[in-house]
Design a protein around this motif. Structure first.
Motif, PDB file in Angstrom:
ATOM      1  N   LYS A   1       7.875   8.271 -24.579  1.00 25.73           N
ATOM      2  CA  LYS A   1       8.022   9.490 -23.785  1.00 25.73           C
ATOM      3  C   LYS A   1       9.219   9.446 -22.856  1.00 25.73           C
ATOM      4  O   LYS A   1       9.697  10.473 -22.408  1.00 25.73           O
ATOM      5  CB  LYS A   1       6.759   9.712 -22.952  1.00 25.73           C
ATOM      6  N   VAL A   2       9.705   8.255 -22.545  1.00 19.97           N
ATOM      7  CA  VAL A   2      10.789   8.105 -21.580  1.00 19.97           C
ATOM      8  C   VAL A   2      12.130   8.266 -22.292  1.00 19.97           C
ATOM      9  O   VAL A   2      12.485   7.471 -23.153  1.00 19.97           O
ATOM     10  CB  VAL A   2      10.700   6.731 -20.875  1.00 19.97           C
ATOM     11  N   LYS A   3      12.867   9.305 -21.903  1.00 20.42           N
ATOM     12  CA  LYS A   3      14.140   9.621 -22.564  1.00 20.42           C
ATOM     13  C   LYS A   3      15.333   9.607 -21.615  1.00 20.42           C
ATOM     14  O   LYS A   3      16.456   9.851 -22.037  1.00 20.42           O
ATOM     15  CB  LYS A   3      14.063  11.006 -23.232  1.00 20.42           C
ATOM     16  N   SER A   4      15.099   9.341 -20.332  1.00 18.22           N
ATOM     17  CA  SER A   4      16.186   9.330 -19.349  1.00 18.22           C
ATOM     18  C   SER A   4      15.767   8.471 -18.161  1.00 18.22           C
ATOM     19  O   SER A   4      14.583   8.178 -17.976  1.00 18.22           O
ATOM     20  CB  SER A   4      16.502  10.744 -18.867  1.00 18.22           C
TER      21      SER A   4
ATOM     22  N   LYS B   1      10.069   8.926 -12.855  1.00 20.43           N
ATOM     23  CA  LYS B   1       8.868   9.762 -12.745  1.00 20.43           C
ATOM     24  C   LYS B   1       7.649   9.047 -13.323  1.00 20.43           C
ATOM     25  O   LYS B   1       6.557   9.117 -12.763  1.00 20.43           O
ATOM     26  CB  LYS B   1       9.075  11.100 -13.456  1.00 20.43           C
ATOM     27  N   MET B   2       7.825   8.359 -14.446  1.00 20.37           N
ATOM     28  CA  MET B   2       6.701   7.666 -15.079  1.00 20.37           C
ATOM     29  C   MET B   2       6.211   6.506 -14.217  1.00 20.37           C
ATOM     30  O   MET B   2       5.006   6.291 -14.087  1.00 20.37           O
ATOM     31  CB  MET B   2       7.087   7.175 -16.474  1.00 20.37           C
TER      32      MET B   2
ATOM     33  N   ALA C   1      15.858   9.404 -15.057  1.00 15.33           N
ATOM     34  CA  ALA C   1      15.045  10.257 -14.177  1.00 15.33           C
ATOM     35  C   ALA C   1      13.604  10.298 -14.664  1.00 15.33           C
ATOM     36  O   ALA C   1      12.659  10.223 -13.860  1.00 15.33           O
ATOM     37  CB  ALA C   1      15.633  11.665 -14.110  1.00 15.33           C
ATOM     38  N   ASN C   2      13.410  10.370 -15.970  1.00 16.43           N
ATOM     39  CA  ASN C   2      12.072  10.388 -16.540  1.00 16.43           C
ATOM     40  C   ASN C   2      11.367   9.043 -16.329  1.00 16.43           C
ATOM     41  O   ASN C   2      10.170   8.998 -16.063  1.00 16.43           O
ATOM     42  CB  ASN C   2      12.150  10.752 -18.021  1.00 16.43           C
TER      43      ASN C   2
ATOM     44  N   THR D   1      11.510   0.264 -11.805  1.00 18.76           N
ATOM     45  CA  THR D   1      12.359   1.155 -12.603  1.00 18.76           C
ATOM     46  C   THR D   1      13.638   0.442 -13.024  1.00 18.76           C
ATOM     47  O   THR D   1      14.025   0.489 -14.194  1.00 18.76           O
ATOM     48  CB  THR D   1      12.698   2.433 -11.813  1.00 18.76           C
TER      49      THR D   1
END
Length: 103
Positions: free
Chosen positions: A60-63, A69-70, A65-66, A91
């Motif tokens: 699900k993590v594509k960036s 958020k995760m 910033a993402n 992170t």
């Protein structure tokens, strides 16, 4: 002249009171990942390997910033009690180890 000197002193004082943001601590991020993330991810992945959740093809993590958020979502939803600095460390560690997103 006294007025200008007072303003200069105030400005200099504000500059020195600005909080310094420390660089992420990768070693701390790794420890937190191992202590608070790995076992849950190993169980969730179904393979007994917590790192596989980061490297799966349907991730699900594509960036970056993402990813931030995760990490924050896991922290709040699972009540991991991480400080914002810890979230930044995790992170940064995960990005360096697995994702390689550019800042």
């Amino acid at each position: 002249m006294t007025f200008l000197r007072s303003i200069s002193t105030a400005v200099i004082g504000m500059l020195f009171s600005v909080p310094v943001i420390a660089a992420p601590d990768l070693a701390n991020g790794k420890v937190i990942d191992q202590q608070k993330c790995y076992a849950c991810h190993a169980k969730k992945s179904g393979f007994g390997n917590g790192d596989m959740i980061y490297t799966r093809s349907d991730g699900k993590v594509k960036s970056l910033a993402n990813l931030k958020k995760m990490v924050a979502l896991c922290n709040s939803e699972l009540r991991l009690d991480l400080f914002p600095e810890d979230e930044a460390d995790v992170t940064a560690f995960l990005n360096q180890q697995f994702y390689k997103f550019k800042p």
